[in-house]
Design an enzyme around this catalytic site. Structure first.
Site, PDB file in Angstrom:
ATOM      1  N   LYS A 113       0.902  -1.346   0.045  1.00  0.00           N
ATOM      2  CA  LYS A 113       0.037  -0.196   0.151  1.00  0.00           C
ATOM      3  C   LYS A 113       0.715   1.340   0.069  1.00  0.00           C
ATOM      4  CE  LYS A 113      -4.272  -2.051   1.757  1.00  0.00           C
ATOM      5  NZ  LYS A 113      -4.655  -2.570   3.088  1.00  0.00           N
ATOM      6  N   LYS A 192      -9.776 -18.822  -7.044  1.00  0.00           N
ATOM      7  CA  LYS A 192      -9.331 -19.061  -5.711  1.00  0.00           C
ATOM      8  C   LYS A 192     -10.728 -18.362  -4.839  1.00  0.00           C
ATOM      9  CE  LYS A 192      -6.419 -18.521  -1.820  1.00  0.00           C
ATOM     10  NZ  LYS A 192      -5.975 -17.524  -0.923  1.00  0.00           N
ATOM     11  N   LYS A 195     -12.970 -13.667  -0.042  1.00  0.00           N
ATOM     12  CA  LYS A 195     -13.783 -12.632   0.134  1.00  0.00           C
ATOM     13  C   LYS A 195     -13.797 -11.296  -0.970  1.00  0.00           C
ATOM     14  CE  LYS A 195     -13.066 -13.606   4.508  1.00  0.00           C
ATOM     15  NZ  LYS A 195     -11.848 -13.135   5.662  1.00  0.00           N
TER      16      LYS A 195
HETATM   17  P1  ADP Z   1     -10.038 -14.483   2.132  1.00  0.00           P
HETATM   18  O1  ADP Z   1      -9.033 -14.790   0.903  1.00  0.00           O
HETATM   19  O2  ADP Z   1     -11.449 -14.773   1.895  1.00  0.00           O
HETATM   20  O3  ADP Z   1      -9.825 -12.827   2.603  1.00  0.00           O
HETATM   21  P2  ADP Z   1      -8.203 -15.018   4.340  1.00  0.00           P
HETATM   22  O4  ADP Z   1      -6.909 -14.313   3.614  1.00  0.00           O
HETATM   23  O5  ADP Z   1      -8.653 -14.266   5.269  1.00  0.00           O
HETATM   24  O6  ADP Z   1      -9.421 -15.436   3.230  1.00  0.00           O
HETATM   25  O7  ADP Z   1      -8.001 -16.483   4.837  1.00  0.00           O
HETATM   26  C1  ADP Z   1      -8.184 -17.022   5.869  1.00  0.00           C
HETATM   27  C2  ADP Z   1      -7.338 -18.470   6.055  1.00  0.00           C
HETATM   28  O8  ADP Z   1      -8.331 -19.189   5.204  1.00  0.00           O
HETATM   29  C3  ADP Z   1      -6.052 -18.662   5.638  1.00  0.00           C
HETATM   30  O9  ADP Z   1      -5.631 -19.666   5.996  1.00  0.00           O
HETATM   31  C4  ADP Z   1      -6.290 -19.226   4.053  1.00  0.00           C
HETATM   32  O10 ADP Z   1      -5.222 -19.995   3.709  1.00  0.00           O
HETATM   33  C5  ADP Z   1      -7.455 -19.802   3.976  1.00  0.00           C
HETATM   34  N1  ADP Z   1      -8.046 -19.621   2.684  1.00  0.00           N
HETATM   35  C6  ADP Z   1      -8.705 -18.631   2.171  1.00  0.00           C
HETATM   36  N2  ADP Z   1      -9.190 -18.937   0.915  1.00  0.00           N
HETATM   37  C7  ADP Z   1      -9.036 -20.080   0.663  1.00  0.00           C
HETATM   38  C8  ADP Z   1      -9.251 -21.234  -0.382  1.00  0.00           C
HETATM   39  N3  ADP Z   1      -9.962 -20.546  -1.426  1.00  0.00           N
HETATM   40  N4  ADP Z   1      -8.908 -22.451  -0.394  1.00  0.00           N
HETATM   41  C9  ADP Z   1      -8.436 -22.782   0.715  1.00  0.00           C
HETATM   42  N5  ADP Z   1      -8.106 -21.946   1.882  1.00  0.00           N
HETATM   43  C10 ADP Z   1      -8.397 -21.001   1.769  1.00  0.00           C
END
Ligand code: ADP
Ligand code: TRP
Length: 322
Positions: A113, A192, A195
């Site tokens: 950022k 993938k 959120k």
């Molecule tokens: P997001 O991408 O939805 O913001 P986060 O980065 O908060 O998710 O991830 C929280 C946890 O969930 C991490 O340990 C991440 O590796 C796992 N995770 C997030 N998205 C996936 C996915 N599509 N498949 C498997 N694990 C995931």
């Protein structure tokens, strides 16, 4: 006995990717009697992004309810909110005083950022020191994280060594552990699930909303009668992560035989999710309707966490001259 510790940011309701990729494996690990596990909701880190009190609190409850619904056992896991053990901010300050500015500037959390400095608050800049304090405050050995967090673990090891070099040994030096075997869950668009991409499946919604989300999975325009390719189908990709071997074999046959539309496949996925997670969905709803039970569970964990935190902080204060 290894002490395993990890934090999850509370940035929304956990989706199917979070559940399969992070929550279920972490709960499995916490049930291994060889491990002692600490799991916390990083709600102070979330404040770098979220300034809406209701949203911050709602996200924390949704995250906690998910862990509890999936069977986290508060007797064998120290489960707490970061903000309930505010000793972490004291340690974070000490660590910051031992860590060079020029090193903090290299953190991805900030660097990503740094072209929009007006959006960077001081908390985001010192984020890695709060994370280092999260870890060092509990004498943790192993930190399961996603690949993107490894740099923060390196900074934790670095700052601990710098403190040791100046004042003597205090901390346990932790190791990061990336779970390679964890599955990657794809979203409704085949990318993938995340959120930030708006392609999630939220299993905790009403049946109607959940069905709608599943029906929105992108598929090609092969006609109903024609045979279809399961290997490239976004709906099948999710189905196969949840179904039994025989269900998968049957589903492959359905695709190959033709006369089976994507609508049918998605309906089958919807039913599978409802069946597979019916208990967890009920428990999640129960907790979200009984927030005081979530509070109690987290307070129970915070008391246990504070015992460790106070002991470590005592060591630190003594060594640095307070
Ligand atoms: P997001 O991408 O939805 O913001 P986060 O980065 O908060 O998710 O991830 C929280 C946890 O969930 C991490 O340990 C991440 O590796 C796992 N995770 C997030 N998205 C996936 C996915 N599509 N498949 C498997 N694990 C995931
Ligand atoms: N920064 C981590 C993330 O965004 C969350 C986190 C905060 C964490 N403190 C931690 C993870 C300590 C492991 C250990 O995913």
């Amino acid at each position: 006995m290894a002490r395993i510790l990890t934090g999850v940011q509370s940035t929304g309701t956990p989706h199917l990717g979070n559940i399969l990729g992070a929550i279920i494996p972490a709960i499995k690990m916490s049930n291994d009697p060889e491990n002692e596990s600490y799991l916390f909701i990083a709600d102070m880190h979330s404040l770098t992004q979220i300034k809406d009190a209701d949203k911050l609190s709602q996200n924390t409850y949704a995250t906690a309810a998910t862990w509890l619904a999936f069977g986290l056992n508060i007797e064998n896991t120290v489960f707490y909110k970061q903000s309930s053990v505010s000793q972490v901010t004291e340690l974070s300050w000490y660590l910051s005083c031992f860590f060079p500015f020029s090193r903090l500037e290299l953190a991805h959390s900030f660097k990503d950022k740094s072209d929009r400095l007006e959006d960077v608050n001081g908390g985001l800049f010192t984020y890695p020191m709060l994370m280092a304090a999260d870890i060092l405050l509990y004498d943790a050995n192993i930190i399961p994280v996603g690949k993107d967090q490894l740099q923060h673990i390196e900074m934790t090891r670095d700052v601990a060594s710098r403190v040791h070099a100046k004042v003597g040994e205090i901390f346990v030096i932790p190791e990061g552990k990336v779970q390679k075997e964890n599955m990657l869950v794809s979203g409704t668009d085949g990318q993938k699930m995340s959120k930030s991409k708006g392609n999630v499946i939220d299993i905790f919604q009403t049946d109607k909303a959940l069905r709608k989300q599943i029906m929105s999975i992108q598929t090609d325009s092969t006609a109903l009668e024609a045979p279809k390719k399961w290997s490239t189908c976004n709906s099948f990709a999710i189905y196969k992560l949840l179904a039994s071997d025989s269900e998968i074999a049957q589903m492959k046959q359905n695709y190959e035989a033709g006369g089976y539309g994507y609508g049918h496949a998605k309906q089958a996925l919807f039913e599978l999710i409802c069946n597979k997670f019916s208990e967890q969905r009920k428990r999640y709803a129960y907790y979200m309707n009984n927030l005081e039970e979530i509070d109690q569970a987290l307070e129970f964990g915070a008391k246990k966490a504070a015992l460790t935190a106070n002991a470590v902080l005592k060591r630190v204060r003594k060594k640095i001259g307070y």
